[in-house]
Scaffold this motif. Structure first.
Motif, PDB file in Angstrom:
ATOM      1  N   UNK A 499       0.864  -1.180   0.000  1.00 36.49           N
ATOM      2  CA  UNK A 499       0.000   0.000   0.000  1.00 36.49           C
ATOM      3  C   UNK A 499       0.902   1.231   0.000  1.00 36.49           C
ATOM      4  N   UNK A 500       0.317   2.400  -0.216  1.00 34.78           N
ATOM      5  CA  UNK A 500       1.184   3.584  -0.244  1.00 34.78           C
ATOM      6  C   UNK A 500       1.764   3.852   1.141  1.00 34.78           C
ATOM      7  N   UNK A 501       1.025   3.526   2.213  1.00 33.87           N
ATOM      8  CA  UNK A 501       1.601   3.780   3.541  1.00 33.87           C
ATOM      9  C   UNK A 501       2.750   2.805   3.823  1.00 33.87           C
ATOM     10  N   UNK A 502       2.622   1.564   3.402  1.00 34.23           N
ATOM     11  CA  UNK A 502       3.729   0.620   3.606  1.00 34.23           C
ATOM     12  C   UNK A 502       4.943   1.073   2.783  1.00 34.23           C
ATOM     13  N   UNK A 503       4.682   1.539   1.554  1.00 38.82           N
ATOM     14  CA  UNK A 503       5.790   2.008   0.708  1.00 38.82           C
ATOM     15  C   UNK A 503       6.535   3.145   1.407  1.00 38.82           C
ATOM     16  N   UNK A 504       5.789   4.051   2.040  1.00 43.95           N
ATOM     17  CA  UNK A 504       6.426   5.181   2.746  1.00 43.95           C
ATOM     18  C   UNK A 504       7.339   4.676   3.847  1.00 43.95           C
ATOM     19  N   UNK A 505       6.832   3.697   4.599  1.00 48.67           N
ATOM     20  CA  UNK A 505       7.605   3.156   5.722  1.00 48.67           C
ATOM     21  C   UNK A 505       8.888   2.479   5.215  1.00 48.67           C
ATOM     22  N   UNK A 508      11.354   5.116   4.041  1.00 51.90           N
ATOM     23  CA  UNK A 508      11.997   5.828   5.158  1.00 51.90           C
ATOM     24  C   UNK A 508      13.146   4.979   5.707  1.00 51.90           C
ATOM     25  N   UNK A 509      12.919   3.689   5.805  1.00 52.20           N
ATOM     26  CA  UNK A 509      13.978   2.775   6.282  1.00 52.20           C
ATOM     27  C   UNK A 509      15.209   2.874   5.376  1.00 52.20           C
ATOM     28  N   UNK A 510      14.964   2.861   4.057  1.00 52.69           N
ATOM     29  CA  UNK A 510      16.073   2.922   3.096  1.00 52.69           C
ATOM     30  C   UNK A 510      16.787   4.272   3.203  1.00 52.69           C
ATOM     31  N   UNK A 511      15.991   5.325   3.236  1.00 55.03           N
ATOM     32  CA  UNK A 511      16.619   6.653   3.264  1.00 55.03           C
ATOM     33  C   UNK A 511      17.493   6.857   4.489  1.00 55.03           C
ATOM     34  N   UNK A 512      17.109   6.205   5.585  1.00 55.01           N
ATOM     35  CA  UNK A 512      17.910   6.342   6.804  1.00 55.01           C
ATOM     36  C   UNK A 512      19.101   5.385   6.842  1.00 55.01           C
ATOM     37  N   UNK A 513      19.335   4.662   5.776  1.00 53.26           N
ATOM     38  CA  UNK A 513      20.555   3.848   5.712  1.00 53.26           C
ATOM     39  C   UNK A 513      20.323   2.358   5.588  1.00 53.26           C
ATOM     40  N   UNK A 514      19.069   1.925   5.521  1.00 52.42           N
ATOM     41  CA  UNK A 514      18.783   0.487   5.439  1.00 52.42           C
ATOM     42  C   UNK A 514      18.965  -0.062   4.029  1.00 52.42           C
ATOM     43  N   UNK A 515      19.177  -1.382   3.964  1.00 50.64           N
ATOM     44  CA  UNK A 515      19.271  -2.056   2.666  1.00 50.64           C
ATOM     45  C   UNK A 515      18.020  -2.913   2.499  1.00 50.64           C
ATOM     46  N   UNK A 540       6.859   1.921  -5.154  1.00 54.17           N
ATOM     47  CA  UNK A 540       8.325   1.987  -4.982  1.00 54.17           C
ATOM     48  C   UNK A 540       9.070   2.053  -6.326  1.00 54.17           C
ATOM     49  N   UNK A 541       8.325   2.180  -7.436  1.00 54.98           N
ATOM     50  CA  UNK A 541       8.960   2.275  -8.760  1.00 54.98           C
ATOM     51  C   UNK A 541       9.905   3.483  -8.802  1.00 54.98           C
ATOM     52  N   UNK A 542       9.384   4.584  -8.316  1.00 54.75           N
ATOM     53  CA  UNK A 542      10.133   5.844  -8.388  1.00 54.75           C
ATOM     54  C   UNK A 542      11.489   5.745  -7.669  1.00 54.75           C
ATOM     55  N   UNK A 543      11.510   5.420  -6.361  1.00 61.13           N
ATOM     56  CA  UNK A 543      12.816   5.327  -5.703  1.00 61.13           C
ATOM     57  C   UNK A 543      13.715   4.235  -6.285  1.00 61.13           C
ATOM     58  N   UNK A 544      13.125   3.141  -6.739  1.00 60.12           N
ATOM     59  CA  UNK A 544      13.944   2.057  -7.295  1.00 60.12           C
ATOM     60  C   UNK A 544      14.600   2.492  -8.607  1.00 60.12           C
ATOM     61  N   UNK A 545      13.957   3.427  -9.287  1.00 53.16           N
ATOM     62  CA  UNK A 545      14.490   3.821 -10.591  1.00 53.16           C
ATOM     63  C   UNK A 545      14.421   2.662 -11.568  1.00 53.16           C
ATOM     64  N   UNK A 546      13.366   1.909 -11.463  1.00 51.59           N
ATOM     65  CA  UNK A 546      13.201   0.743 -12.331  1.00 51.59           C
ATOM     66  C   UNK A 546      11.859   0.109 -12.048  1.00 51.59           C
ATOM     67  N   UNK A 547      11.457  -0.840 -12.897  1.00 50.63           N
ATOM     68  CA  UNK A 547      10.153  -1.462 -12.665  1.00 50.63           C
ATOM     69  C   UNK A 547      10.073  -2.808 -13.385  1.00 50.63           C
ATOM     70  N   UNK A 548       8.975  -3.492 -13.131  1.00 49.54           N
ATOM     71  CA  UNK A 548       8.724  -4.763 -13.814  1.00 49.54           C
ATOM     72  C   UNK A 548       7.940  -4.452 -15.086  1.00 49.54           C
ATOM     73  N   UNK A 549       8.529  -4.765 -16.239  1.00 45.72           N
ATOM     74  CA  UNK A 549       7.812  -4.539 -17.496  1.00 45.72           C
ATOM     75  C   UNK A 549       6.747  -5.606 -17.695  1.00 45.72           C
ATOM     76  N   UNK A 550       7.099  -6.840 -17.376  1.00 43.51           N
ATOM     77  CA  UNK A 550       6.140  -7.945 -17.534  1.00 43.51           C
ATOM     78  C   UNK A 550       6.611  -9.122 -16.678  1.00 43.51           C
TER      79      UNK A 550
END
Ligand code: GAL
Length: 707
Positions: A499-505, A508-515, A540-550
């Motif tokens: 969901x969009x709220x899970x994506x935000x969470x 945030x983990x990644x931005x703070x240094x998580x993998x 999460x397409x945007x931050x990943x800078x990539x996506x699943x085409x098919x």
């Protein structure tokens, strides 16, 4: 006042079930006149060892003259806890409103004499015949419209308001009597919540529940896309209750409703017990189905309990160490805390296709594996088989003659080891740098429409879990929305619902240094089980800078290679693309169906102080091992223990100033492990060792002074 009187209390439309039961219970308390037992002194708690071995004991099935012998045999084999009462309703309330808990009190006292603590089970999994024959609405109805009958168990309707009144009544009476009992250390509510009901009254509850969830039919119609196949609803009572094959949005909400209905069912008893019981008494329920079962959301059920517990059976064959270890970690994640194994197999069961017996020593390895993964107690099911009844062939510790079976000797060995290791393990718990995300919504969403019948979510989870464990790392398996701070690496295979709220969470983990590493099928759906309008991984397409085409369901293997090595994908492959200049490709598909040829299979990008990666395929074990090695190295996950021979598992429990390592040899040949520093051999009471010699199924418990 009897239950009969209580059922005459009419339900008012605005009363919630909980209010009604609370009221009913208050009424019971007013009239019942509590007589506290002589043992009702919470200050005099008998000191139980911190690591407990025990068994399910059914004193109601045996003459009282036999009990002392049972308990003496238990004491001699170092058992310190029994679970009692969870199917004994017809003994506790032989007729409506006529109670007899005196026998139970005598059993609790006698157990105490033998230094055996008691966990009391409320008997609500097996209603007595008088109850369901007088009030047939308390019986559940299956998806084919067939009402259950007396003669087995689990025949009750979990959504029946009347049944809950009876449950609150019996649980409340038990709590009145034993809520301050110094030898009662905890409670188990019911037994393995299992079957839902499809009767008309439950359907009406479901429709009301949907109304609360969506507010308007317009919202429901939109989220379920009911324009498809003319499914549009104009009235709440048009919505059906189906077990399978329905609109995926409806199917998901039914799972949510089932979860909440079980939670309410449990809450009624929780409140009845909590109102009268000492806080020191834990309240749990033994979740069954080999922990992986998903008929409801276990995080929600565990949320209200003070401790999680589960029933750990192997069935046919031998212990699958990785699978069983992962299930312990899943259970530890339900409350993110140590837990109990409330039932374990005493050698064999009676319900497998072939009821083989675990090898000598294998049950001991299994008990220590449980402890290594965070269990503070292991109880065998059961002490002795009833002379009749459906489970005559099940494994037990003593035979029909009441004398020890061969398995008794292994129990005694484990019991005496638990006594020796209790002090070292006190106040310790597994501590992980790596978390594996697991979500019931995602599991349901995929299983409603697997797309490839060979996509087995547990197998995919284990593909990721095994190489992490082979590195000797502790892995927390936790809910997708659990707090992530503190983890160096978070992996999420099959996280279908984002969901969009899970994506935000997660972001945030990644931005703070998580993998964060997402696995195949991630981010396809929103919280209503509708397709996300972005391609995977959705928000999460945007931050990943990539996506699943098919995505492609595979019925054969596809070559995969790149900087992480070379191998194959099977079952599932997603064609990825990069959409940002700094997103790099770690793996690509080789020649395949034309669509996948040369396309990315795994991509990664640095985001904020951390990194987000996406692996879109189910890889073979070798390549997966390399991929996991890349993940742990990039995330700077530290080793917890030195190198391990194959089939040897290490578990670490961390205390304030020390760590305990539990080494388990799952092979049937001996193994030798050289330690990087000397450690204390806990089972042999203290010598400092630098080598652990493990016989087949052997175990070593080693204490190191620093963490
Ligand atoms: C469990 C159940 C026990 C017993 C056991 C046999 O699922 O909770 O009561 O039936 O299975 O293996």
């Amino acid at each position: 006042m009897t239950n009969e009187h209580l059922t005459r209390i009419r339900m008012r439309p605005h009363w919630k079930m909980r209010d009604l039961c609370g009221f009913a219970l208050a009424a019971i308390l007013l009239v019942a006149g509590v007589t506290r037992s002589p043992a009702a002194d919470s200050s005099a708690i008998s000191p139980a060892p911190s690591l407990l071995l025990g068994a399910a004991w059914y004193p109601e099935q045996w003459p009282e003259s036999r009990w002392d012998r049972d308990l003496s045999l238990m004491e001699a084999s170092h058992l310190h806890v029994v679970r009692v009462g969870e199917f004994a309703w017809s003994r506790m309330e032989p007729q409506e409103g006529r109670y007899d808990l005196d026998w139970l009190e005598r059993a609790v006292r006698l157990a105490e004499k033998h230094h055996i603590a008691v966990v009391l089970g409320t008997p609500t999994d097996a209603p007595p015949a008088w109850l369901t024959s007088k009030y047939p609405d308390t019986l559940r109805v299956d998806a084919n419209g067939r009402r259950a009958e007396h003669g087995s168990r689990r025949q009750f309707n979990y959504a029946s308001p009347r049944y809950r009144i009876f449950c609150a009544d019996i649980a409340g009476r038990m709590a009145q009597r034993f809520g301050h009992d110094r030898n009662v250390i905890g409670w188990q509510i019911g037994n393995e919540y299992t079957d839902e009901s499809f009767d008309a009254a439950t359907l009406a509850q479901f429709q009301q529940w949907l109304r609360r969830r969506f507010g308007t039919l317009d919202a429901l119609n939109e989220h379920w896309a009911t324009a498809y196949w003319s499914q549009t609803y104009d009235r709440w009572d048009e919505i059906p209750l189906v077990a399978s094959g329905g609109n995926p949005g409806l199917l998901l909400e039914h799972r949510h409703f089932v979860t909440e209905t079980w939670r309410d069912f449990q809450q009624v008893q929780l409140e009845a017990i909590r109102r009268q019981a000492d806080r020191r008494q834990f309240i749990t329920t033994n979740l069954g189905g080999l922990a992986w079962t998903d008929n409801f959301d276990h995080y929600q059920i565990a949320r209200d309990l003070t401790m999680a517990s589960w029933d750990d059976y192997v069935g046919q064959g031998h212990l699958n160490a990785a699978r069983n270890g992962a299930m312990h970690d899943l259970v530890r994640g339900w409350k993110r805390a140590p837990f109990w194994v409330m039932e374990a197999q005493p050698g064999s069961v009676n319900w497998a296709p072939v009821n083989t017996t675990l090898d000598r020593g294998e049950t001991r390895a299994m008990a220590w594996q449980a402890v290594g993964h965070g269990a503070d107690a292991v109880l065998y099911w059961q002490w002795r088989s009833a002379l009749n009844g459906q489970e005559q062939y099940h494994g037990a510790i003593v035979g029909p003659d009441g004398e020890p079976l061969p398995f008794y000797s292994e129990v005694s060995e484990i019991g005496s080891e638990f006594e020796r290791a209790g002090a070292a393990l006190k106040d310790t718990a597994p501590v992980a740098q790596v978390a594996l995300l697991h979500s019931y919504d995602s599991r349901w969403a995929i299983d409603f429409q697997p797309h490839n019948r060979n996509y087995d979510q547990l197998e995919v989870l284990l593909d990721w879990y095994r190489p992490l464990r082979a590195q000797g790392l502790t892995v927390d398996v936790i809910g997708a929305d659990a707090p992530l701070a503190g983890y160096k690496l978070v992996v999420a295979p099959s996280l279908n619902v984002i969901s969009s709220s899970l994506a935000k969470q997660l972001l945030a983990y990644v931005q703070q240094g998580g993998a964060l590493v997402l696995g195949p099928r991630s981010g396809m759906k929103d919280e209503y089980n509708a397709l996300n309008v972005q391609r995977q991984p959705g928000p999460l397409v945007e931050p990943l800078g990539g996506r699943v085409e098919q995505y492609y369901a595979l019925d054969g293997t596809v070559p995969v290679s790149g900087e992480l090595g070379a191998g194959t994908a099977d079952v599932w492959a997603e064609q990825l693309s990069t959409r940002a200049a700094d997103t790099s490709v770690l793996l690509r598909y080789g020649k395949s169906n034309g669509w996948l040829d040369g396309q990315p299979a795994m991509i990664t990008r640095q985001v904020g102080k951390g990194r987000i990666s996406y692996l879109g395929a189910v890889l073979d074990a070798n390549l997966m091992r390399s991929a996991i090695a890349w993940m742990t190295q990039t995330a700077q996950v530290e080793a917890e223990f030195g190198a391990l021979p194959e089939d040897v598992e290490v578990c670490r429990r961390v205390g304030r100033n020390h760590s305990v390592y539990i080494l388990i040899n799952h092979a049937s040949a001996a193994k030798e492990i050289h330690l990087s520093a000397p450690m204390m051999d806990v089972l042999h009471e203290g010598p400092s060792v630098t080598v652990a010699n493990l016989e087949a199924h052997g175990v070593a418990v080693l204490e190191a002074q620093a963490n």
